[in-house]
Design an enzyme around this catalytic site. Structure first.
Site, PDB file in Angstrom:
ATOM      1  N   SER A  43      78.247  60.340  36.697  1.00 36.72           N
ATOM      2  CA  SER A  43      79.445  61.239  36.452  1.00 36.72           C
ATOM      3  C   SER A  43      80.352  60.330  35.352  1.00 36.72           C
ATOM      4  O   SER A  43      81.247  60.758  34.867  1.00 36.72           O
ATOM      5  CB  SER A  43      80.235  61.249  37.839  1.00 36.72           C
ATOM      6  OG  SER A  43      80.760  59.919  38.373  1.00 36.72           O
ATOM      7  N   LYS A 120      86.050  56.342  38.918  1.00 37.61           N
ATOM      8  CA  LYS A 120      86.164  57.353  37.894  1.00 37.61           C
ATOM      9  C   LYS A 120      87.233  56.716  36.935  1.00 37.61           C
ATOM     10  O   LYS A 120      87.934  55.430  37.278  1.00 37.61           O
ATOM     11  CB  LYS A 120      86.812  58.430  38.503  1.00 37.61           C
ATOM     12  CG  LYS A 120      86.136  59.203  39.844  1.00 37.61           C
ATOM     13  CD  LYS A 120      84.843  59.710  39.300  1.00 37.61           C
ATOM     14  CE  LYS A 120      84.133  60.459  40.280  1.00 37.61           C
ATOM     15  NZ  LYS A 120      82.939  61.395  40.076  1.00 37.61           N
TER      16      LYS A 120
END
Length: 279
Positions: A43, A120
């Site tokens: 990701s 993230k």
């Protein structure tokens, strides 16, 4: 004879004490300073690759209940969560020696629902209005600057311990073929620049406007079309808004990186990622 037994007994006791002290020191070090983190998914490509091993700077934002380490070893039935140890401190959304993160930081945090560690990029600060339109991020009504940066390529094959295969903009492709994604340089209003990847028009490329609540943050993966992040609410299985107290620390530097199924397979270590800064 009794003297020998006593000496052996003392040696065993000293060995046990040494192990206990070592574990205590390691626990204190991990709780207060740095936490190891192994990248399990794609990701955050290409900033972080599957198999990157890094240490998370836990001093960057101060300390909360999330700073307590989790010890999860399914193979031996160990599942000690940070909340099991420090859950009594959860709920005030405050931090000891707390300092605010900056937009663009790559952050490890506890998922607000599952409690699992996620990593993230911090996109939205408290009070910000965040929206994605046509795959382009807007912050408070202004689109971020994007610059084309060619194509990111990798081999279409199983990656990491989970054996996941990448998604491709030139797909579908066969096993062993070259998988492509478009690469762009994204620049935030504070001047932070980083690389993002895209594979084409996807469901999360057009969203409504998210207003980040006070004391919360909005996160997105750099691999924009292959990331479960704050664009998807928690009720739909996403991350949603992340409270300040759920931040664990900032990812600053990759120690080493393994392209194989295990970080112990040293012959698969990537030679260009030793001590690489996370940008």
């Amino acid at each position: 004879m009794a003297e020998n037994v006593t000496k052996k007994g003392n040696a065993v006791i000293e060995t046990v004490k040494t192990i206990v002290y070592a574990l205590l020191i390691a626990g204190i070090f991990r709780t207060l300073f740095f936490q190891p983190f192994w990248i399990p998914s794609g990701s955050m490509k290409e900033t972080l690759l599957i198999g990157d091993f890094l240490f998370v700077n836990k001093m960057a934002y101060g300390y909360s209940y999330a700073s307590c380490p989790s010890v999860i070893l399914p193979a031996v039935g160990i599942n000690i969560d940070a909340e099991d140890v420090c859950g009594v401190f959860r709920g005030d959304n405050d931090r000891l020696f707390g300092s605010e993160p900056e937009r663009g930081d790559v952050v490890v945090f506890r998922h607000p629902v599952s409690g699992r560690d996620f990593i993230k990029r911090l996109v939205g600060l408290p009070g910000d209005q965040i929206q994605v339109k046509g795959g382009v991020l807007s912050i408070n009504g202004e689109q971020v600057k994007l610059q084309d940066d060619g194509v990111f390529t990798e081999i279409y094959e199983p990656q990491g311990p989970q054996g996941t295969r990448p998604r491709c903009s030139n797909g579908p492709v066969g096993e062993g073929a070259v998988c492509e994604k478009t690469r762009e340089i994204e620049t935030f209003p504070n001047g932070n620049t980083h690389t993002i990847l895209n594979i084409g028009n996807q469901g999360m490329d057009n969203t409504g406007i998210y207003t980040v609540p006070e004391g919360n943050y909005f996160f997105m993966g750099d691999n924009r079309d292959n990331s479960s992040d704050s664009r998807l609410p928690q009720s739909a299985g996403g991350v949603g808004f992340v409270p300040f107290e759920n931040l664990i620390g900032r990812a600053d530097r990759i120690m080493f990186s393994s392209a194989g199924r295990s970080m112990l397979f040293f012959w698969t270590w990537r030679g260009n990622r030793f001590f690489k800064a996370v940008e």
